[in-house]
Scaffold this motif. Structure first.
Motif, PDB file in Angstrom:
ATOM      1  N   PRO A   1      -9.164  -4.174   2.061  1.00 57.10           N
ATOM      2  CA  PRO A   1      -9.071  -3.875   3.363  1.00 57.10           C
ATOM      3  C   PRO A   1      -8.317  -4.781   4.257  1.00 57.10           C
ATOM      4  O   PRO A   1      -7.797  -4.641   5.159  1.00 57.10           O
ATOM      5  CB  PRO A   1     -10.550  -3.703   3.905  1.00 57.10           C
ATOM      6  N   PHE A   2      -8.309  -6.332   3.750  1.00 55.37           N
ATOM      7  CA  PHE A   2      -7.569  -7.303   4.729  1.00 55.37           C
ATOM      8  C   PHE A   2      -6.343  -7.717   3.667  1.00 55.37           C
ATOM      9  O   PHE A   2      -6.230  -8.011   2.562  1.00 55.37           O
ATOM     10  CB  PHE A   2      -8.443  -8.530   4.527  1.00 55.37           C
ATOM     11  N   VAL A   3      -5.120  -7.463   4.344  1.00 54.11           N
ATOM     12  CA  VAL A   3      -3.746  -7.634   3.871  1.00 54.11           C
ATOM     13  C   VAL A   3      -2.969  -8.767   4.865  1.00 54.11           C
ATOM     14  O   VAL A   3      -3.103  -8.371   6.157  1.00 54.11           O
ATOM     15  CB  VAL A   3      -3.256  -6.335   3.766  1.00 54.11           C
ATOM     16  N   LEU A   4      -2.189  -9.640   4.416  1.00 57.28           N
ATOM     17  CA  LEU A   4      -1.496 -10.449   5.212  1.00 57.28           C
ATOM     18  C   LEU A   4      -0.136  -9.739   5.056  1.00 57.28           C
ATOM     19  O   LEU A   4       0.747  -9.527   4.060  1.00 57.28           O
ATOM     20  CB  LEU A   4      -1.342 -11.853   4.333  1.00 57.28           C
ATOM     21  N   ILE A   5       0.550  -9.695   6.120  1.00 60.17           N
ATOM     22  CA  ILE A   5       1.851  -9.089   6.389  1.00 60.17           C
ATOM     23  C   ILE A   5       2.484 -10.066   7.442  1.00 60.17           C
ATOM     24  O   ILE A   5       1.754 -11.051   8.209  1.00 60.17           O
ATOM     25  CB  ILE A   5       1.624  -7.876   7.099  1.00 60.17           C
ATOM     26  N   ARG A   6       3.897  -9.996   7.358  1.00 58.07           N
ATOM     27  CA  ARG A   6       4.799 -10.898   8.363  1.00 58.07           C
ATOM     28  C   ARG A   6       4.537 -10.161   9.682  1.00 58.07           C
ATOM     29  O   ARG A   6       4.805  -8.899   9.816  1.00 58.07           O
ATOM     30  CB  ARG A   6       6.278 -10.521   7.878  1.00 58.07           C
ATOM     31  N   ALA A   7       4.670 -10.936  10.744  1.00 60.26           N
ATOM     32  CA  ALA A   7       4.402 -10.629  11.964  1.00 60.26           C
ATOM     33  C   ALA A   7       5.548  -9.492  12.458  1.00 60.26           C
ATOM     34  O   ALA A   7       5.384  -8.221  13.079  1.00 60.26           O
ATOM     35  CB  ALA A   7       4.517 -11.523  12.971  1.00 60.26           C
ATOM     36  N   GLU A   8       6.952  -9.870  11.722  1.00 57.47           N
ATOM     37  CA  GLU A   8       8.119  -9.052  12.187  1.00 57.47           C
ATOM     38  C   GLU A   8       7.935  -7.627  11.650  1.00 57.47           C
ATOM     39  O   GLU A   8       8.554  -6.584  12.287  1.00 57.47           O
ATOM     40  CB  GLU A   8       9.381  -9.378  11.469  1.00 57.47           C
ATOM     41  N   ALA A   9       7.085  -7.082  10.634  1.00 56.20           N
ATOM     42  CA  ALA A   9       6.688  -5.723  10.352  1.00 56.20           C
ATOM     43  C   ALA A   9       6.029  -5.082  11.365  1.00 56.20           C
ATOM     44  O   ALA A   9       5.870  -3.866  11.268  1.00 56.20           O
ATOM     45  CB  ALA A   9       6.017  -5.727   9.048  1.00 56.20           C
ATOM     46  N   LEU A  10       5.272  -5.655  12.294  1.00 50.49           N
ATOM     47  CA  LEU A  10       4.702  -5.091  13.374  1.00 50.49           C
ATOM     48  C   LEU A  10       5.453  -4.734  14.702  1.00 50.49           C
ATOM     49  O   LEU A  10       4.714  -4.187  15.542  1.00 50.49           O
ATOM     50  CB  LEU A  10       3.598  -5.983  13.773  1.00 50.49           C
ATOM     51  N   ASP A  11       6.785  -5.054  14.661  1.00 51.70           N
ATOM     52  CA  ASP A  11       7.457  -4.688  15.600  1.00 51.70           C
ATOM     53  C   ASP A  11       7.460  -3.390  15.881  1.00 51.70           C
ATOM     54  O   ASP A  11       7.836  -2.295  15.166  1.00 51.70           O
ATOM     55  CB  ASP A  11       9.268  -5.069  15.358  1.00 51.70           C
ATOM     56  N   GLY A  12       7.308  -2.777  17.282  1.00 55.35           N
ATOM     57  CA  GLY A  12       7.120  -1.476  17.404  1.00 55.35           C
ATOM     58  C   GLY A  12       5.847  -0.817  17.538  1.00 55.35           C
ATOM     59  O   GLY A  12       5.504   0.508  17.906  1.00 55.35           O
TER      60      GLY A  12
ATOM     61  N   THR B   1      -1.738 -14.514  -0.262  1.00 56.32           N
ATOM     62  CA  THR B   1      -0.168 -14.214  -0.546  1.00 56.32           C
ATOM     63  C   THR B   1       0.264 -13.237   0.691  1.00 56.32           C
ATOM     64  O   THR B   1      -0.418 -12.201   0.748  1.00 56.32           O
ATOM     65  CB  THR B   1      -0.274 -13.466  -1.743  1.00 56.32           C
ATOM     66  N   ILE B   2       1.316 -13.678   1.280  1.00 54.13           N
ATOM     67  CA  ILE B   2       1.669 -12.565   2.407  1.00 54.13           C
ATOM     68  C   ILE B   2       2.713 -11.687   1.712  1.00 54.13           C
ATOM     69  O   ILE B   2       3.496 -11.907   0.801  1.00 54.13           O
ATOM     70  CB  ILE B   2       2.638 -13.311   3.386  1.00 54.13           C
ATOM     71  N   LEU B   3       2.433 -10.250   1.944  1.00 53.10           N
ATOM     72  CA  LEU B   3       3.298  -9.155   1.375  1.00 53.10           C
ATOM     73  C   LEU B   3       4.737  -9.542   1.752  1.00 53.10           C
ATOM     74  O   LEU B   3       5.019  -9.847   2.966  1.00 53.10           O
ATOM     75  CB  LEU B   3       2.855  -7.890   2.119  1.00 53.10           C
ATOM     76  N   SER B   4       5.597  -9.173   0.846  1.00 51.67           N
ATOM     77  CA  SER B   4       7.130  -9.383   1.352  1.00 51.67           C
ATOM     78  C   SER B   4       7.412  -8.379   2.396  1.00 51.67           C
ATOM     79  O   SER B   4       6.902  -7.356   2.911  1.00 51.67           O
ATOM     80  CB  SER B   4       8.005  -8.820   0.023  1.00 51.67           C
ATOM     81  N   HIS B   5       8.598  -8.582   2.941  1.00 48.98           N
ATOM     82  CA  HIS B   5       9.160  -7.815   4.126  1.00 48.98           C
ATOM     83  C   HIS B   5       9.053  -6.175   3.939  1.00 48.98           C
ATOM     84  O   HIS B   5       8.512  -5.676   4.535  1.00 48.98           O
ATOM     85  CB  HIS B   5      10.389  -8.087   4.696  1.00 48.98           C
ATOM     86  N   ASP B   6       9.777  -5.991   2.791  1.00 50.43           N
ATOM     87  CA  ASP B   6       9.814  -4.545   2.516  1.00 50.43           C
ATOM     88  C   ASP B   6       8.199  -3.785   2.110  1.00 50.43           C
ATOM     89  O   ASP B   6       7.989  -2.744   2.689  1.00 50.43           O
ATOM     90  CB  ASP B   6      10.505  -4.329   1.224  1.00 50.43           C
ATOM     91  N   THR B   7       7.426  -4.498   1.625  1.00 52.91           N
ATOM     92  CA  THR B   7       6.123  -4.086   1.187  1.00 52.91           C
ATOM     93  C   THR B   7       5.400  -3.837   2.627  1.00 52.91           C
ATOM     94  O   THR B   7       4.717  -3.127   2.736  1.00 52.91           O
ATOM     95  CB  THR B   7       5.458  -5.097   0.222  1.00 52.91           C
ATOM     96  N   SER B   8       5.540  -4.913   3.426  1.00 50.10           N
ATOM     97  CA  SER B   8       4.923  -4.968   4.797  1.00 50.10           C
ATOM     98  C   SER B   8       5.069  -3.635   5.567  1.00 50.10           C
ATOM     99  O   SER B   8       4.404  -3.091   5.997  1.00 50.10           O
ATOM    100  CB  SER B   8       5.239  -6.357   5.361  1.00 50.10           C
ATOM    101  N   ARG B   9       6.650  -3.270   5.585  1.00 57.43           N
ATOM    102  CA  ARG B   9       7.216  -2.349   6.489  1.00 57.43           C
ATOM    103  C   ARG B   9       6.686  -0.845   5.772  1.00 57.43           C
ATOM    104  O   ARG B   9       6.276   0.015   6.550  1.00 57.43           O
ATOM    105  CB  ARG B   9       8.718  -2.570   6.317  1.00 57.43           C
TER     106      ARG B   9
END
Length: 247
Positions: free
Chosen positions: A129-140, A198-206
């Protein structure tokens, strides 16, 4: 042995893509920008309570998500943007409204700063349930948007003996790297990587954000409604107090 090496190399590639590198370069000017780190003015949970990141020193005890209080091994400072003129859009920090990702205060996040997000859908998709993502994936999402800084604030990279997730802005969860040079951490061949997160890659995060946006928006709406209700209750309590004083 080959299988172990393959997994280790894949982990290093994922880490390299994930944003542990904290500098980005503008190919046209050669100027650098911070891509990850904690922006000055952000409050961090410590053994002494919430403190601005710029007030922290090496050796301070910081509250972590998984490991309790941990001592800071080092702090690196850098400018958000050292080029001429305005900071390019891709390097601009993201403004995060209160409650959007568990933060009780407005905050700024750098594009590749890793943030921990909790989601039931993520658990179904990824088994956690807990995932690390890039903040830029949260834009919008949840009112989060890029914000052109009026001036270039300082950025602080907090380093620990091991990777840690810390509490920022009264509730947000941000990953901080283990101390050491990024290149040596990623490409040293004779050691296991020190990265525990491990932070998910940009594509995986999006891709994940597209699936969980409704869930995040629902939580944000609930947080806003609860804060509004609490504010109304406080206003009523103050009004009652004033009426009592008059009588």
């Amino acid at each position: 042995m080959f299988e172990m090496k393959t997994r280790r190399d894949a982990r290093r590639r994922e880490e390299a893509e994930s944003g542990y590198g904290d500098l980005g370069s503008d190919g046209r000017t050669g100027a650098d920008s911070a891509l990850s780190g904690i922006v000055a003015g952000t409050r961090v949970a410590t053994a002494l309570g919430w403190r601005n990141v710029e007030e922290l020193s090496e050796g301070d005890a910081i509250l972590t998500f998984d490991n309790g209080l941990k001592s800071l091994r080092g702090i690196r400072r850098k400018a958000l943007w050292d080029g001429d003129g305005a900071c390019p859009t891709r390097f601009q920090p993201l403004h995060v409204p209160r409650g959007a990702i568990g933060n009780r205060e407005e905050m700024l996040l750098l594009p590749r700063q890793g943030v921990l997000v909790e989601s039931d859908v993520a658990e179904e998709e990824l088994g956690d349930p807990f995932v690390l993502i890039r903040a830029e994936a949260l834009d919008g999402v949840c009112g989060i948007s890029r914000r052109r800084p009026i001036f270039a604030p300082e950025v602080f990279v907090l380093e620990f003996d091991e990777d840690q997730v810390i509490f920022a802005s009264s509730g947000a969860l941000c990953v901080c790297p283990a101390a050491g040079d990024m290149i040596s951490r990623i490409f040293m061949r004779n050691q296991e990587p020190t990265c525990d997160y491990t932070i998910l890659s940009h594509d995986t995060s999006r891709d994940l954000i597209e699936k969980i946006t409704w869930e995040l928006e629902e939580k944000w709406a609930f947080a806003l409604a609860r804060r509004g209700q609490q504010g109304s209750q406080r206003s009523e309590a103050r009004a009652d107090e004033m009426r009592t004083r008059r009588t």
